[in-house]
Motif scaffolding. Structure first.
Motif, PDB file in Angstrom:
ATOM      1  N   THR A 151       0.783  -1.237   0.000  1.00  0.00           N
ATOM      2  CA  THR A 151       0.000   0.000   0.000  1.00  0.00           C
ATOM      3  C   THR A 151       0.822   1.299   0.000  1.00  0.00           C
ATOM      4  OG1 THR A 151      -0.121  -0.354   2.359  1.00  0.00           O
ATOM      5  CG2 THR A 151      -2.091  -0.912   1.091  1.00  0.00           C
ATOM      6  N   SER A 152       2.128   1.235   0.083  1.00  0.00           N
ATOM      7  CA  SER A 152       2.908   2.478  -0.001  1.00  0.00           C
ATOM      8  C   SER A 152       4.257   2.189  -0.632  1.00  0.00           C
ATOM      9  CB  SER A 152       3.119   3.104   1.391  1.00  0.00           C
ATOM     10  OG  SER A 152       4.057   2.330   2.127  1.00  0.00           O
ATOM     11  N   GLY A 153       4.854   3.253  -1.162  1.00  0.00           N
ATOM     12  CA  GLY A 153       6.186   3.109  -1.736  1.00  0.00           C
ATOM     13  C   GLY A 153       7.176   2.664  -0.672  1.00  0.00           C
ATOM     14  N   ALA A 154       7.016   3.220   0.526  1.00  0.00           N
ATOM     15  CA  ALA A 154       7.931   2.863   1.615  1.00  0.00           C
ATOM     16  C   ALA A 154       7.839   1.368   1.925  1.00  0.00           C
ATOM     17  CB  ALA A 154       7.612   3.694   2.857  1.00  0.00           C
ATOM     18  N   MET A 155       6.614   0.860   1.946  1.00  0.00           N
ATOM     19  CA  MET A 155       6.450  -0.567   2.277  1.00  0.00           C
ATOM     20  C   MET A 155       7.007  -1.443   1.152  1.00  0.00           C
ATOM     21  SD  MET A 155       5.502  -1.806   5.012  1.00  0.00           S
ATOM     22  CE  MET A 155       6.057  -3.500   5.207  1.00  0.00           C
ATOM     23  N   ALA A 156       6.832  -1.010  -0.102  1.00  0.00           N
ATOM     24  CA  ALA A 156       7.415  -1.767  -1.229  1.00  0.00           C
ATOM     25  C   ALA A 156       8.932  -1.790  -1.085  1.00  0.00           C
ATOM     26  CB  ALA A 156       7.013  -1.131  -2.556  1.00  0.00           C
ATOM     27  N   ASN A 157       9.497  -0.640  -0.711  1.00  0.00           N
ATOM     28  CA  ASN A 157      10.952  -0.565  -0.533  1.00  0.00           C
ATOM     29  C   ASN A 157      11.418  -1.396   0.654  1.00  0.00           C
ATOM     30  OD1 ASN A 157      11.389   0.999  -2.739  1.00  0.00           O
ATOM     31  ND2 ASN A 157      11.552   2.936  -1.647  1.00  0.00           N
ATOM     32  N   GLU A 158      10.686  -1.286   1.753  1.00  0.00           N
ATOM     33  CA  GLU A 158      11.041  -2.045   2.965  1.00  0.00           C
ATOM     34  C   GLU A 158      11.022  -3.553   2.639  1.00  0.00           C
ATOM     35  OE1 GLU A 158      11.618  -0.179   5.743  1.00  0.00           O
ATOM     36  OE2 GLU A 158      11.833  -1.771   7.214  1.00  0.00           O
TER      37      GLU A 158
ATOM     38  N   CYS B 130      19.497  10.452  -2.416  1.00  0.00           N
ATOM     39  CA  CYS B 130      18.371   9.560  -2.712  1.00  0.00           C
ATOM     40  C   CYS B 130      17.290   9.696  -1.637  1.00  0.00           C
ATOM     41  CB  CYS B 130      18.836   8.103  -2.817  1.00  0.00           C
ATOM     42  SG  CYS B 130      19.255   7.342  -1.255  1.00  0.00           S
ATOM     43  N   PHE B 131      16.061   9.414  -2.042  1.00  0.00           N
ATOM     44  CA  PHE B 131      14.934   9.368  -1.099  1.00  0.00           C
ATOM     45  C   PHE B 131      14.289   8.005  -1.238  1.00  0.00           C
ATOM     46  CE2 PHE B 131      10.539   9.629   0.164  1.00  0.00           C
ATOM     47  CZ  PHE B 131      10.589  10.355   1.340  1.00  0.00           C
ATOM     48  N   ALA B 132      14.269   7.241  -0.140  1.00  0.00           N
ATOM     49  CA  ALA B 132      13.749   5.869  -0.223  1.00  0.00           C
ATOM     50  C   ALA B 132      12.450   5.707   0.549  1.00  0.00           C
ATOM     51  CB  ALA B 132      14.791   4.890   0.298  1.00  0.00           C
ATOM     52  N   GLY B 133      12.130   6.654   1.425  1.00  0.00           N
ATOM     53  CA  GLY B 133      10.904   6.540   2.215  1.00  0.00           C
ATOM     54  C   GLY B 133      11.199   6.807   3.677  1.00  0.00           C
ATOM     55  N   ARG B 134      10.151   6.684   4.497  1.00  0.00           N
ATOM     56  CA  ARG B 134      10.268   7.200   5.862  1.00  0.00           C
ATOM     57  C   ARG B 134      10.131   6.160   6.964  1.00  0.00           C
ATOM     58  NH1 ARG B 134       9.735  13.049   5.615  1.00  0.00           N
ATOM     59  NH2 ARG B 134       9.190  13.616   3.499  1.00  0.00           N
TER      60      ARG B 134
ATOM     61  N   MET C 133      19.366   1.743  -5.939  1.00  0.00           N
ATOM     62  CA  MET C 133      19.499   2.633  -7.093  1.00  0.00           C
ATOM     63  C   MET C 133      18.193   3.346  -7.414  1.00  0.00           C
ATOM     64  SD  MET C 133      21.728   0.311  -9.666  1.00  0.00           S
ATOM     65  CE  MET C 133      23.172   1.214 -10.112  1.00  0.00           C
ATOM     66  N   GLU C 134      18.167   4.641  -7.172  1.00  0.00           N
ATOM     67  CA  GLU C 134      17.048   5.456  -7.655  1.00  0.00           C
ATOM     68  C   GLU C 134      17.537   5.999  -9.004  1.00  0.00           C
ATOM     69  OE1 GLU C 134      15.956   8.592  -4.939  1.00  0.00           O
ATOM     70  OE2 GLU C 134      14.301   9.219  -6.220  1.00  0.00           O
ATOM     71  N   LEU C 135      17.092   5.380 -10.087  1.00  0.00           N
ATOM     72  CA  LEU C 135      17.699   5.638 -11.398  1.00  0.00           C
ATOM     73  C   LEU C 135      17.471   7.076 -11.861  1.00  0.00           C
ATOM     74  CD1 LEU C 135      16.609   2.260 -13.046  1.00  0.00           C
ATOM     75  CD2 LEU C 135      18.818   2.780 -12.001  1.00  0.00           C
TER      76      LEU C 135
ATOM     77  N   GLY D   4      14.178  11.634  -7.664  1.00  0.00           N
ATOM     78  CA  GLY D   4      13.014  12.512  -7.614  1.00  0.00           C
ATOM     79  C   GLY D   4      13.188  13.597  -6.556  1.00  0.00           C
ATOM     80  N   GLU D   5      13.003  13.204  -5.297  1.00  0.00           N
ATOM     81  CA  GLU D   5      13.105  14.189  -4.213  1.00  0.00           C
ATOM     82  C   GLU D   5      14.472  14.879  -4.239  1.00  0.00           C
ATOM     83  OE1 GLU D   5       9.668  13.197  -3.886  1.00  0.00           O
ATOM     84  OE2 GLU D   5      10.196  14.554  -2.261  1.00  0.00           O
ATOM     85  N   GLY D   6      15.477  14.150  -4.697  1.00  0.00           N
ATOM     86  CA  GLY D   6      16.847  14.680  -4.724  1.00  0.00           C
ATOM     87  C   GLY D   6      17.040  15.816  -5.714  1.00  0.00           C
TER      88      GLY D   6
ATOM     89  N   ALA E  72      16.205  -1.423  -7.839  1.00  0.00           N
ATOM     90  CA  ALA E  72      15.855  -0.148  -8.480  1.00  0.00           C
ATOM     91  C   ALA E  72      14.603   0.397  -7.804  1.00  0.00           C
ATOM     92  CB  ALA E  72      15.613  -0.345  -9.968  1.00  0.00           C
ATOM     93  N   ASP E  73      14.732   1.583  -7.214  1.00  0.00           N
ATOM     94  CA  ASP E  73      13.584   2.245  -6.580  1.00  0.00           C
ATOM     95  C   ASP E  73      12.933   3.141  -7.635  1.00  0.00           C
ATOM     96  OD1 ASP E  73      11.838   3.926  -5.278  1.00  0.00           O
ATOM     97  OD2 ASP E  73      13.224   4.493  -3.681  1.00  0.00           O
ATOM     98  N   GLU E  74      11.798   2.675  -8.162  1.00  0.00           N
ATOM     99  CA  GLU E  74      11.098   3.427  -9.213  1.00  0.00           C
ATOM    100  C   GLU E  74       9.761   3.954  -8.713  1.00  0.00           C
ATOM    101  OE1 GLU E  74      11.038   1.792 -13.065  1.00  0.00           O
ATOM    102  OE2 GLU E  74      12.967   0.797 -12.873  1.00  0.00           O
ATOM    103  N   VAL E  75       9.692   4.188  -7.430  1.00  0.00           N
ATOM    104  CA  VAL E  75       8.417   4.629  -6.859  1.00  0.00           C
ATOM    105  C   VAL E  75       7.958   5.937  -7.518  1.00  0.00           C
ATOM    106  CG1 VAL E  75       7.312   5.464  -4.733  1.00  0.00           C
ATOM    107  CG2 VAL E  75       8.716   3.386  -4.692  1.00  0.00           C
ATOM    108  N   GLN E  76       8.890   6.836  -7.779  1.00  0.00           N
ATOM    109  CA  GLN E  76       8.490   8.115  -8.389  1.00  0.00           C
ATOM    110  C   GLN E  76       8.560   8.068  -9.918  1.00  0.00           C
ATOM    111  OE1 GLN E  76       9.441  12.885  -7.871  1.00  0.00           O
ATOM    112  NE2 GLN E  76       9.605  11.561  -6.124  1.00  0.00           N
ATOM    113  N   SER E  77       9.501   7.327 -10.456  1.00  0.00           N
ATOM    114  CA  SER E  77       9.723   7.395 -11.913  1.00  0.00           C
ATOM    115  C   SER E  77       8.869   6.404 -12.705  1.00  0.00           C
ATOM    116  CB  SER E  77      11.203   7.159 -12.230  1.00  0.00           C
ATOM    117  OG  SER E  77      11.613   5.889 -11.754  1.00  0.00           O
TER     118      SER E  77
ATOM    119  N   GLY F 185       5.357   2.650  -7.270  1.00  0.00           N
ATOM    120  CA  GLY F 185       4.285   3.203  -6.437  1.00  0.00           C
ATOM    121  C   GLY F 185       3.683   4.425  -7.103  1.00  0.00           C
ATOM    122  N   LYS F 186       3.117   5.280  -6.318  1.00  0.00           N
ATOM    123  CA  LYS F 186       2.524   6.549  -6.734  1.00  0.00           C
ATOM    124  C   LYS F 186       1.521   6.402  -7.880  1.00  0.00           C
ATOM    125  CE  LYS F 186       6.345   9.428  -5.056  1.00  0.00           C
ATOM    126  NZ  LYS F 186       5.767  10.364  -4.124  1.00  0.00           N
ATOM    127  N   ILE F 187       1.953   6.610  -9.154  1.00  0.00           N
ATOM    128  CA  ILE F 187       1.014   6.638 -10.289  1.00  0.00           C
ATOM    129  C   ILE F 187       0.283   5.305 -10.437  1.00  0.00           C
ATOM    130  CG2 ILE F 187       2.609   5.846 -12.121  1.00  0.00           C
ATOM    131  CD1 ILE F 187       1.467   8.140 -13.868  1.00  0.00           C
TER     132      ILE F 187
END
Ligand SMILES: Cc1ncc(COP(=O)(O)O)c(C=O)c1O
Length: 483
Positions: A170-177, A199-203, A264-266, A269-271, A297-302, A327-329
């Motif tokens: 349900t969240s980008g952070a959880m997908a990353n975790e 890089c921004f990976a989540g909270r 790798m945040e290819l 985004g936040e950066g 590869a963290d593609e939550v934003q891209s 995530g996101k979109i």
């Protein structure tokens, strides 16, 4: 109006062929079709008047301010924008509860890919509303969980990746975790991560250590140890690649066998909208692979914003990624992974993997963007980017020293305002909001103003409207600076 693409197949052909399910009979009931038509007609009638930005209605301002103050107090903190949506919009236009209409070019930081009140997503909502449950989770999932998982894995494997598995969440952070847990479990006892600065990976507690922002971990205990290697520098591609590889080898030699994953945040985004190039990523991944380090590869934003649905495909890294998060979109978030990283039972599970509406919407959005020509080297994402970038360049040329860049890839567009200070970026973002255009800041040193357009519905005319607002704000600030 584009019809919602129905999932092409369910997991059980037998169920489909017998067509004896009550659920199918319900979905095919002509009253549902009729109800959808009525609902869509009513929404269209009310939303189609929202075709330009509009200031707040003075009669609503006092109550709106009170509501914002109350909400801020309940949250313990004011929200960034004085934004409370009324619940209706039209593509990139959204009505707020103060009666104003904004041109939304940030879309909840990349979430509302089809903008506001889109008929395709309302139809998805009706399909979800007549389903039996609001939420789906690991113990009880409906066939549409299978449909979205299949669409994501099939799309991911289209050009050679081995990402056969997909775990919804349900969240980008959880997908990353979840991706981190899979990498740590497979590569146990390695307990360190390598990542890029900015890089921004989540909270979560774990991800706050990877996210390269000290402010986001104030007061938190150390959890994961992270070593950073320099990111690609487009001004000096070869040297920056060489230097990154050197630093990577240095960290690996310092902690032999201790690195579980390369984060790798290819496209950062936040950066601040920085991307690497294929040679840079491949050079790093070669070293990671030689040392049994998982490539995440963290593609939550891209996700869905480059020339291909996945950014690893855009950069030609299909055969090199072990785990990918989105995530996101996509509304539903997910970790995709290869056979090698399939976790042991017990490591990953969730009460909620997503709401039924999110599942239907995810399928409609991802397949909609694919079918509507958003991808490809001259697809909509690239065309929209080029149009926006040209508009920003023209403003920069007309008002020297105000708009630098533009930066970003495809559906990620940014510019550096004035001196690139955090104050300048925040001021531009806030003034644009009041002038009717929604954007957000990204990065620091320099700070940028970024846009995450609603790629499913935005047009070049909308981008031109956005550029007019940007120019008026920039010109106003410039003249105030001179005075
Ligand atoms: C690259 C990246 N990873 C992870 C996240 C975290 O996603 P969420 O806010 O859905 O937890 C974000 C959110 O901005 C992101 O941009």
């Amino acid at each position: 109006m584009r019809q919602l693409r129905k999932p092409t197949a369910t997991f059980s052909v037998k169920i489909k062929m017998t067509n004896s399910l009550h659920a199918d009979k319900l979905r095919n009931d002509p009253r549902i079709e009729e109800a959808k038509k009525l609902l869509l007609a009513a929404v269209a009638e009310h939303s189609q008047t929202l075709v330009s930005v509009r200031p707040p209605n003075p009669e609503l301002t006092v109550d709106y301010e009170k509501l914002l103050a109350e909400f801020g107090s309940i949250r313990g903190n004011n929200i960034f924008f004085p934004y409370l949506g009324s619940g209706i919009g039209n593509g990139p236009f959204v009505e707020l509860a103060d009666g104003s209409v904004k041109l939304d070019m940030i879309t909840g930081i990349g979430v509302h890919g089809y903008g506001h009140s889109h008929p395709m997503l309302i139809e998805a909502g009706v399909d979800a509303a007549i389903s039996d449950t609001v939420m789906q989770g690991n113990l009880q999932q409906n066939t549409n969980s299978c449909d979205i998982a299949r669409l994501l894995t099939e799309t991911a494997c289209e050009s050679g990746a081995e990402l056969k598995h997909c775990f919804l969440t349900t969240s980008g952070a959880m997908a990353n975790e979840n991706s981190l847990k899979m990498a740590f479990q497979k590569n146990h006892p390695a307990n360190r991560i390598i990542a890029f600065p900015k890089c921004f990976a989540g909270r979560t507690l774990g991800l706050a250590q990877i996210t390269d922002k000290a402010k986001y971990r104030v007061g938190l205990p150390d959890t994961i140890s992270v070593d950073y290697i320099p990111f690609f520098n487009y001004k000096n591609p070869e040297k920056s690649t060489e230097y990154a590889v050197k630093r990577l080898k240095y960290h690996i030699a310092r902690y032999p066998g201790k690195h579980a994953a390369m984060w790798m945040e290819l496209v950062q985004g936040e950066g601040g909208y920085y991307e690497g190039d294929t040679e840079y990523f491949k050079a790093i991944i070669d070293v990671a692979k030689e040392n049994n380090i998982a490539v995440i590869a963290d593609e939550v934003q891209s996700f869905c914003r480059t020339t291909r649905p996945f950014a690893f495909q855009h950069f030609g890294l299909d055969k090199l990624v072990d785990l990918v998060t989105i995530g996101k979109i996509s509304q539903v978030c997910a970790t995709l992974f290869t056979d090698d990283y399939n976790p042991k039972p017990g490591l990953i599970s969730q009460t909620f993997t997503g709401s039924t509406w999110a599942m239907y919407a995810a399928h409609a959005i991802v397949s909609g963007l694919i079918e509507n020509g958003n991808f490809g080297s001259n697809g909509r994402n690239v065309q929209l980017h080029n149009h926006f970038a040209a508009g920003l360049r023209a403003i920069g040329e007309k008002h020297p020293g105000t708009v630098a860049g533009p930066h970003g890839v495809g559906g990620m567009v940014a510019f550096t305002p004035f001196d690139g200070s955090a104050d300048a970026a925040k001021e531009v973002v806030n003034r644009m909001f009041h002038a009717g255009l929604m954007s957000f800041m990204a990065g620091g040193d320099p700070s940028r103003v970024r846009f995450l357009m609603p790629l499913g519905c935005v047009t070049e005319a909308h981008i031109d409207m956005a550029c007019q607002i940007i120019e008026s704000v920039i010109a106003e600030m410039k003249s105030e600076m001179k005075a």
